[in-house]
Structures are given as structure tokens and as C-alpha cells.
Design an enzyme around this catalytic site. Sequence first.
Site, mmCIF file in Angstrom:
data_model
loop_
_atom_site.group_PDB
_atom_site.id
_atom_site.type_symbol
_atom_site.label_atom_id
_atom_site.label_comp_id
_atom_site.label_asym_id
_atom_site.label_seq_id
_atom_site.Cartn_x
_atom_site.Cartn_y
_atom_site.Cartn_z
ATOM 1 N N HIS A 95 0.861 -1.181 0.000
ATOM 2 C CA HIS A 95 0.000 0.000 0.000
ATOM 3 C C HIS A 95 0.897 1.230 0.000
ATOM 4 C CE1 HIS A 95 -3.290 -2.621 0.659
ATOM 5 N NE2 HIS A 95 -3.174 -2.740 1.972
ATOM 6 N N CYS A 138 0.951 -10.867 -3.409
ATOM 7 C CA CYS A 138 -0.075 -11.883 -3.123
ATOM 8 C C CYS A 138 0.462 -13.304 -3.310
ATOM 9 C CB CYS A 138 -1.315 -11.664 -3.976
ATOM 10 S SG CYS A 138 -2.040 -10.014 -3.789
#
Length: 231
Positions: free
Chosen positions: A88, A185
Site C-alpha cells: 500500500h 499476493c
Amino acid sequence: MNWNEQRLEIHIFKQRQPYFPMWDRQKEWVAQIDRHERLPSLLLLEHNHVYTFGRSGQQEHLLISAEMCKQRGIELAYIDRGGDITYHGPGQLVGYPLILLNRWKNDAHLYLRMVEETIIKTLSHYGIEAGRKPPYTGVWVQDEKVAAIGVKFNRGRQSKSFITSHGFALNVNTDLSMFESIIPCGIRDYGVTSMSKLLGRSVDLEEVINLYQNIFVEEFQFELHDIKKIT
């Protein structure tokens, strides 16, 4: 409070936020929503640089040392959402829906698909044709992920419903080089992209936020109670 779980508050944070205070805020507000002391809420914001590890995160998917992260001003956060490691940071729209899942028959799969749909419709507004890529969660443009999704379903004691937390990260003007130091991920075979890369220009993040909030309310069929802009 005149409780009505059909109503929604939207909280837009105008300045970039450090990660851990926002995580603490989510946990506090989830408890308040469970006790019917706060309306379901959608938090929209940018974070400072941070790599977050979900419950299935693997340390080897961080390709640089913790010391190097510190030198680069990147926080490390080991958190309670699902999924592996992600990034982020500035230029990225992060959304945290804190809502009661029993509106959708406590169907976690349906909820994830609905979150994906809000992002797909947002991108469509810009002429970006995005979709899903089973078995992976998130939103994709061909073989590149443009939005990551990782959530937690908190068991409410008073509401007798699961309450969602964490959420999604949509790459708007994100510096994609930040993903080079991780395996995003845990997926090695595919890349990441952003709206600005796909469009070949910078995108007004505030415009994306305004569009997204309307799509979210419509898709989830909420009655919008209030929009709070927090400086």
C-alpha cells in the site's frame, strides 16, 4: 443512535495515513458496529509506504531485508486479513468496508465478488476493461492485477453477524516499482498494473474516490447517511 444497518457512512481521509493507526481504528469501529453504536462505514484513503502480510503471508515473498525496508521508509505490518503480502502506498486508493455480512446471508464469497464488481465498474468508467481471474481474488486487466483484495470476517457477538474489515487496494497512480521487492499476493506468474499505466496518463485520485463511493452505495444497495471528509 437511531440504528439502521441499511444506512452507510463514508469517511474520506484527505491526507496519507500511517498503517497501524488505521488498523486500530478498524478494530475499534468493528466493535462499535457490532454493539450498534456506529453505522456501517466505508473508509477511503491513501497509505504511506507499507508492505502488509496477511494470515497466509510467507516471509520469503519479501525480497529485501527488514533493514532495507526501514531505510526506504517502508513499514512492515503482519495483520489478520486473508491473503499473502501486498503493498500500500501513495497513489493507491485503499478502501475498508466495515459492514454487516448478514445483509448478504453471511455469504463471504458473494461479498468478495461484490467488492470486485465495484472496482470493475469504476474502471469501466475510464474505458478500462477489467475482470476476474479465477482462482485468484482481485481485479485484473488480462494477466496483470490492478486491484488486490484481502478481508477479515469478524464474528459479531451482539449483532449475530460477521462484520467485514480490511478491503481492497486499487492502483491508480501507484509507483509500480514498489512491487518489485515482493511477490505480490504470492503470485509469481503474473504482474501488476495501474490505471495510470493503462491510460498512459495521471489520474485524478479524488475523482476516482467520488466515482467509487457512488458505485459502492449503488452496488451494495445502501442508503447513504453521511460523507465525512477527515483532514
